[in-house]
Design an enzyme around this catalytic site. Structure first.
Site, short mmCIF file in Angstrom:
data_model
loop_
_atom_site.label_atom_id
_atom_site.label_comp_id
_atom_site.label_asym_id
_atom_site.label_seq_id
_atom_site.Cartn_x
_atom_site.Cartn_y
_atom_site.Cartn_z
N GLY A 119 0.86 -1.12 -0.21
CA GLY A 119 -0.05 -0.01 -0.06
C GLY A 119 0.86 1.09 0.04
O GLY A 119 2.02 1.16 0.05
N LYS A 120 0.07 2.34 -0.12
CA LYS A 120 0.83 3.50 -0.17
C LYS A 120 0.21 4.82 0.15
O LYS A 120 -1.17 4.63 -0.34
CB LYS A 120 1.92 3.83 -1.69
CG LYS A 120 3.05 4.82 -1.21
CD LYS A 120 4.19 4.16 -0.81
CE LYS A 120 5.42 4.79 -0.63
NZ LYS A 120 6.49 4.07 -0.46
N GLY A 121 0.68 5.93 0.66
CA GLY A 121 -0.08 7.05 0.96
C GLY A 121 0.52 8.35 0.38
O GLY A 121 1.85 8.33 0.52
#
Ligand code: GLU
Length: 434
Positions: A119-121
Site C-alpha cells: 500500500g502507499k499514501g
C-alpha cells in the site's frame, strides 16, 4: 534558492515530465509476464490496485485561513498479508504516483518474503510551507480521513519522503483517540518511546549498504576505496553514504534538491552530516567543504564511479541520460528511479542494477520487526534488529542473484519474477472472491 523555491522547482519538474510512474510500474510488470506461467485472469488482478481512496484535507493555518490538500491511500494487494507502505508529503504527489508506489510495495514485501501486501499514501503539498502546528493538523486530519482503511491487521502506514517518526506518532495517537484503544501496530517508524523499533530510522540506508556490499563482493570489487555517488541526501541517501563510508568507500558525489557536489578525494561524511543536521530544510546548500566543486544533477548521475546510488525520487535515470551513466553498479535507494527505457539502455551497457524492490527493502523489513514487537509487546535490542535485517536482505539478494544467473536475466527481472509470482500464488490459493 530558498527551501520553498526548491520545492516548487521539483514539483514543476515532476509535473512537466511525460513519465507516469503507474505506467512505468505496469511496463515493468508486462516485462515479467513472458517469464511466468501466471494465468491471464490473475494478471488482470495483479495490474490493478484493490482500493484507492482520495481525501481532501482541510487545514486551518496559524493565521486562521483554511487550505485544502488532496491526499490518497492506495492498497495494491492484501493477498499476502495486511497492506504495507509509507506516506509521503510532496508537491509532486499524484494518484498515479501513489498507485505505482503501492504496487512496488507489494512486490518488495514479497521479494523479501515478509507477510505483507502493498500500500502507499501521500498528500500533495509543500511540507516546507507548514509550521509545526499546521503540519500536525494536516497529519491528524489526513489520518482521520484514511482511518477506515488502516489498521494493524488491515493496512500499516510508515514514513516515506518528507515524513518521519513525529508524523507517525501523530497518526498513531489520532487512531488511538478515534478507537479508544492502544494500537501501536497500526503504524511503523514511530519514535522509540511510542513503540518504535531501535534501528528503524537507519534501516533503509542500512539495507542499501547490505545490498551494495553483497553485489560488490559478487563482482569482485573491493569496498575499500570504492568510489560512490549518491543522489538524494535524505534519510536513505545520507545514512547509506555514512555506513558505506564506514566500510572504507569513498563518497565522491552527493546531491539533494538544492544542488550537487563533487569531491574527488572523498567527502568528510561526519562534516557533511553535521552540516545538514542544522541547515535550513536539512539541505546541502551552503556546504563549506575543502576541495568541493558544484556540479549539475546530470553530471552527478554521469560521474565516473564504481557505484551510483539514486536515493531521491522516481524517474531520475531516463532514456535521455541513461547512456551517459558510467557507474558499473547502480543500487536503487529510491523507489522507481530508473525508467524501463533507461533500464534497457543500461542493461546493454552491462551495468549491474540492484533494483529498488530489493535494494531499499531494509526499511519495510525493519517496519515488520517493529510491528512484530508491537504485537508481542516485547521490544528487541538494536543489535538483534540489525542482525536479522542483514540475514533477510542477504538471503533475498542470494535468491535474486541465483535466479538471474540461472535464467540469464537482469537482477530487476529476477526480483520482479520472484515477487510477482509470490503474490500471484497467494491470490490463486485464496481463490477469487467476492
Ligand atoms: N517508505 C518505505 C518504502 O518505500 C518504507 C515502508 C514501510 O516501512 O512500510 O519502502
Amino acid at each position: 534558492m530558498t527551501v520553498h523555491d526548491t520545492a516548487r522547482v521539483v514539483a514543476q519538474r515532476i509535473q512537466n515530465t511525460e513519465i507516469n510512474p503507474y505506467e512505468m510500474m505496469l511496463q515493468q510488470l508486462d516485462m515479467v509476464h513472458e517469464y511466468t506461467n501466471i494465468p491471464e485472469g490473475i494478471w488482470r488482478i495483479l495490474r490493478t490496485p484493490e482500493r484507492a481512496l482520495e481525501v481532501n484535507v482541510p487545514v486551518v493555518r496559524d493565521d486562521g485561513s483554511i487550505d485544502v490538500f488532496t491526499g490518497y491511500r492506495v492498497q495494491h494487494s492484501s493477498a499476502r498479508g495486511p497492506c504495507k507502505g509509507g506516506i509521503r508529503f510532496h508537491p509532486g504527489v499524484t494518484v498515479d504516483e501513489v498507485k505505482a508506489l503501492a504496487g512496488w510495495m507489494a512486490w518488495k514485501c514479497a521479494v523479501v518474503n515478509i507477510p505483507y501486501g502493498g500500500g502507499k499514501g501521500g498528500i500533495c503539498c509543500d511540507p516546507t510551507s507548514f509550521t509545526p502546528g499546521e503540519l500536525e493538523r494536516l497529519t491528524r486530519s489526513y489520518a482521520s480521513m484514511i482511518y477506515p482503511l488502516i489498521g494493524a491487521k488491515r493496512d500499516i502506514p510508515a514514513p516515506d519522503v518528507n515524513t518521519n517518526a513525529q508524523v507517525m506518532n501523530w497518526i498513531v495517537d489520532t487512531a488511538q483517540v478515534l478507537s479508544g484503544e492502544s494500537t501501536p501496530g497500526i503504524v511503523t517508524g514511530k519514535s522509540i518511546e511510542m513503540g518504535g523499533a531501535h534501528g528503524r530510522h537507519e534501516a533503509t540506508g542500512r539495507g542499501v549498504m547490505f545490498a551494495t556490499l553483497g553485489v560488490l563482493q559478487r563482482l569482485g570489487i573491493e569496498i575499500e576505496g570504492a568510489r560512490i555517488a549518491v543522489q538524494g541526501f535524505g534519510n536513505v541517501g545520507s545514512i547509506a553514504a555514512r555506513l558505506l563510508h564506514e566500510h572504507g568507500a569513498s563518497i565522491i558525489g552527493i546531491s539533494d534538491v538544492s544542488g550537487a557536489y563533487h569531491c574527488p578525494v572523498g567527502f568528510d561524511l561526519a562534516r557533511v552530516l553535521s552540516y545538514v543536521e542544522t541547515s535550513p530544510g536539512r539541505l546541502l546548500a551552503g556546504l563549506q567543504h575543502p576541495g568541493v566543486e558544484e556540479i549539475t544533477n546530470d553530471e552527478l548521475l554521469a560521474m565516473d564511479v564504481d557505484v551510483l546510488i539514486p536515493a531521491a525520487l522516481e524517474a531520475q535515470i531516463t532514456a535521455s541520460n541513461a547512456s551517459n551513466i558510467r557507474a558499473r553498479v547502480i543500487v536503487e535507494g529510491a523507489n522507481g528511479p530508473t525508467t524501463p527505457e533507461a533500464d534497457l539502455i543500461l542493461g546493454e551497457k552491462g551495468s549491474v542494477i540492484v533494483p529498488d524492490i530489493l535494494a531499499n527493502a531494509g526499511g519495510v523489513v525493519c517496519s515488520y520487526f517493529e510491528w512484530v514487537q508491537n504485537i508481542q509487546c516485547f521490544p528487541w535490542e538494536e543489535k538483534e534488529t540489525n542482525q536479522r535485517l542483514g540475514q533477510i536482505l542477504q538471503r533475498s539478494l542470494r535468491e535474486v542473484w541465483s535466479m538471474a544467473e540461472e535464467r540469464g536475466i537482469s537482477l530487476r527481472l529476477a526480483a520482479f519474477i520472484l515477487g510477482v509470482e509470490r503474490v500471484a500464488t497467494a491470490i490463486q490459493l485464496r481463490g477469487v472472491f467476492p
